[in-house]
Design a protein around this motif. Sequence first.
Motif, short mmCIF file in Angstrom:
data_model
loop_
_atom_site.label_atom_id
_atom_site.label_comp_id
_atom_site.label_asym_id
_atom_site.label_seq_id
_atom_site.Cartn_x
_atom_site.Cartn_y
_atom_site.Cartn_z
N ASN A 93 0.76 -1.00 0.01
CA ASN A 93 -0.05 0.07 0.10
C ASN A 93 0.78 1.19 0.10
N TYR A 94 1.95 1.11 0.70
CA TYR A 94 2.79 2.45 0.67
C TYR A 94 4.07 2.35 0.06
N GLY A 95 4.49 1.18 -0.56
CA GLY A 95 5.85 1.01 -1.28
C GLY A 95 6.96 0.53 -0.09
N ALA A 96 7.98 -0.10 -0.89
CA ALA A 96 9.23 -0.71 -0.22
C ALA A 96 9.86 0.24 0.78
N ASP A 97 10.01 1.29 0.10
CA ASP A 97 10.75 2.33 1.01
C ASP A 97 10.06 2.82 2.29
N ALA A 98 8.89 3.09 2.25
CA ALA A 98 8.06 3.44 3.28
C ALA A 98 7.75 2.04 4.41
N ALA A 99 7.60 0.98 3.79
CA ALA A 99 7.72 -0.19 4.76
C ALA A 99 8.87 -0.39 5.36
N ALA A 100 10.15 -0.06 4.71
CA ALA A 100 11.54 -0.08 5.48
C ALA A 100 11.64 0.94 6.39
N ALA A 101 11.21 2.08 6.16
CA ALA A 101 11.14 3.04 7.21
C ALA A 101 10.48 2.99 8.43
N ILE A 102 9.19 2.35 8.31
CA ILE A 102 8.31 2.21 9.26
C ILE A 102 8.89 1.05 10.12
N PHE A 103 9.34 -0.12 9.43
CA PHE A 103 10.07 -1.03 10.25
C PHE A 103 11.15 -0.62 11.08
N THR A 104 12.21 0.27 10.65
CA THR A 104 13.17 0.60 11.07
C THR A 104 12.89 1.66 12.40
N LEU A 105 12.01 2.49 12.13
CA LEU A 105 11.59 3.32 13.22
C LEU A 105 10.99 2.58 14.52
N ILE A 120 14.93 11.04 10.53
CA ILE A 120 13.82 10.98 11.18
C ILE A 120 13.70 9.70 12.05
N ARG A 121 13.47 10.09 13.54
CA ARG A 121 13.86 9.22 14.63
C ARG A 121 12.17 9.02 15.24
N PRO A 122 12.12 7.79 15.91
CA PRO A 122 11.07 7.37 16.49
C PRO A 122 10.41 8.36 17.23
N GLU A 123 10.94 9.26 17.79
CA GLU A 123 10.57 10.32 18.96
C GLU A 123 9.55 11.46 18.14
N GLY A 124 8.42 11.82 18.59
CA GLY A 124 7.74 12.74 18.00
C GLY A 124 6.63 12.05 16.91
N HIS A 125 6.07 12.97 16.22
CA HIS A 125 5.07 12.67 15.10
C HIS A 125 5.73 12.14 13.84
N TRP A 126 6.27 10.87 13.73
CA TRP A 126 6.68 10.45 12.48
C TRP A 126 6.01 10.02 11.20
N HIS A 127 4.71 9.67 11.81
CA HIS A 127 3.93 8.79 10.85
C HIS A 127 3.68 10.14 9.56
N PRO A 128 3.11 11.21 9.78
CA PRO A 128 2.80 11.95 8.63
C PRO A 128 4.03 12.14 7.79
N LYS A 129 5.22 12.17 8.40
CA LYS A 129 6.21 12.33 7.38
C LYS A 129 6.72 11.31 6.44
N ILE A 130 6.51 10.16 7.14
CA ILE A 130 6.69 8.85 6.25
C ILE A 130 5.72 8.68 5.15
N LEU A 131 4.55 9.09 5.59
CA LEU A 131 3.16 8.97 4.35
C LEU A 131 3.66 10.08 3.39
N HIS A 132 4.11 11.30 3.81
CA HIS A 132 4.47 12.41 2.92
C HIS A 132 5.67 11.98 1.87
N LEU A 133 6.61 11.20 2.63
CA LEU A 133 7.73 10.96 1.74
C LEU A 133 7.68 9.37 1.23
N CYS A 134 6.48 8.74 0.92
CA CYS A 134 6.41 7.32 0.90
C CYS A 134 6.94 6.88 -0.55
N ARG A 135 6.94 8.00 -1.52
CA ARG A 135 7.53 7.83 -2.79
C ARG A 135 8.88 8.36 -3.10
N VAL A 136 9.26 8.76 -1.84
CA VAL A 136 10.77 9.07 -1.75
C VAL A 136 11.94 7.98 -1.60
#
Length: 258
Positions: A93-105, A120-136
């Motif tokens: 649903n979000y691509g390999a890069d976003a999946a890898a980023a979410i797993f790492t966090l 991007i670190r686990p502290e704070g609200h990182w979910h919106p950032k990942i979704l915004h960069l899901c194609r990067v």
Amino acid sequence: MRSSKGPRPRDAPPYGDSHVTRAKMAALRAVLAGRGAPTPLPPPGQSRGAAEGLLQRLGRWFYEVDEVAAWGERLRRHRLRDRNAYCSFLRDNYGADAAAAIFTLSCGGGVRFEGQEHWIRPEGHWHPKILHLCRVPVVALDLRGSPLTYEGLDNLVALTRLQQLDLSGCPHLDDWALGRLHVFGATLQDLALARCPRVTERGLATLHHLRELRRLDVAGIRVPSPGLVRILLEEALPGCQILGMDLGDTVGTPEPAT
């Protein structure tokens, strides 16, 4: 005057009622113990019975301790497997890069996307950032000290632009896991494996596939002949700076730029 009571039965205790006798014996033992005299021991048969009962209780206790330890180990393996589970939903649903980023966090690590200067670190609200960069594309991952395993690499091997990977101090990373890093051979430039306790010279021998590698940190990895292993790494990875593998080496992995 004669007592009105009849003659004492032959089977009666010589010192009166049995309860009173036990009480007197207990008092006698207490007095003798206080004076430093040896305490009267129970009859031999009674002593053996008590010892056997104690041994049985100890045996049951050790068995229960072993059961608790085995249960704890099974629980630990189950949790480790869950933390490294591959999530196809995120990738689909979000691509390999976003999946890898979410797993790492989720492992407590950090991630940096292409064109971004900050991690991007686990502290704070990182979910919106990942979704915004899901194609990067993801270009750097910091998984130092994480519970990453061979199976957990399923969440990372689909990355196509990964340039920096820090796996220092990962307690479950082994030689088999290093063999999977060949998929990053065309892009990976910086790899840190310092202080990974389960990595040996066999796993390091699989890194010759990383032909673009420019920096490799292997400080603190225990191998039989550090100097010889370093020479072999330098021959297998020309143009790559090798950190560590010297006797008495204390070089660590620097903090990634933020």
